[in-house]
Design an enzyme around this catalytic site. Sequence first.
Site, mmCIF file in Angstrom:
data_model
loop_
_atom_site.group_PDB
_atom_site.id
_atom_site.type_symbol
_atom_site.label_atom_id
_atom_site.label_comp_id
_atom_site.label_asym_id
_atom_site.label_seq_id
_atom_site.Cartn_x
_atom_site.Cartn_y
_atom_site.Cartn_z
ATOM 1 N N ILE A 48 29.323 14.703 -25.180
ATOM 2 C CA ILE A 48 28.856 13.475 -25.812
ATOM 3 C C ILE A 48 27.993 12.780 -24.763
ATOM 4 O O ILE A 48 28.429 12.579 -23.625
ATOM 5 C CB ILE A 48 30.038 12.589 -26.282
ATOM 6 N N SER A 49 26.761 12.494 -25.110
ATOM 7 C CA SER A 49 25.796 11.975 -24.137
ATOM 8 C C SER A 49 26.233 10.614 -23.600
ATOM 9 O O SER A 49 26.980 9.871 -24.241
ATOM 10 C CB SER A 49 24.410 11.844 -24.780
ATOM 11 N N GLN A 50 25.709 10.288 -22.406
ATOM 12 C CA GLN A 50 26.036 8.976 -21.856
ATOM 13 C C GLN A 50 25.390 7.903 -22.715
ATOM 14 O O GLN A 50 24.270 8.076 -23.224
ATOM 15 C CB GLN A 50 25.603 8.875 -20.406
#
Length: 214
Positions: free
Chosen positions: A61-63
């Site tokens: 899950i991207s920052q």
Amino acid sequence: MSFDAEAKMQFLFALRSRGVTDARTLRAMEKIDRARFISGSVFAGRAYEDMPLPIACGQTISQPSVVGLMTQALEVEERHKVLEVGTGSGYQAAILSLLARRVYTVERYRRLVDGARRIFDELSLTNITAFTADGSHGLPEQAPFDRIIVTAAAEDPPGPLLAQLRIGGIMVLPVGQSDTVQSLIRVRRSEDGFDYEELRTVRFVPLMEGLGRD
């Protein structure tokens, strides 16, 4: 950990300090609790930190700041139809659903699609349609799209996705070799072709062809 007032304030401050300044994007990210998309994970307690986190199927899950920067770079409007390639946890699609008329999201891992659908249902996000499919081919049956966002890195913008972008449309995606630093680029389609703008360096998992083995 709940998305309480203090956590929310710190989360939004971190986003602004890293360049996420668009008001609609910030409102959407305030409403969508990132912790919902990694519940049950050993990393759940770090949901509000500005860092990518592992999820199932070897994905991430991207920052949040990258999610915010990609979202504001898309310039999504209320009547837009958006394609997301790389559903992952569903977090990016959920944010887009508050900004656009319709969101189509494609993921090569059925397990991730099933998990994202459950969260969309729990949050009553009824304008998202999630598919298990090879995202590198887009969704030609639903094209053209006003906006396209790709959350995995290709060596070049995939031709099928460029073809499915409406005239006047915008695509945001990371481009570069999977084992080197990549560039986040914004592509605008005009009557005359495509204009490319480099936004910043990023690091994403590679865009893979075919369906994944869950």
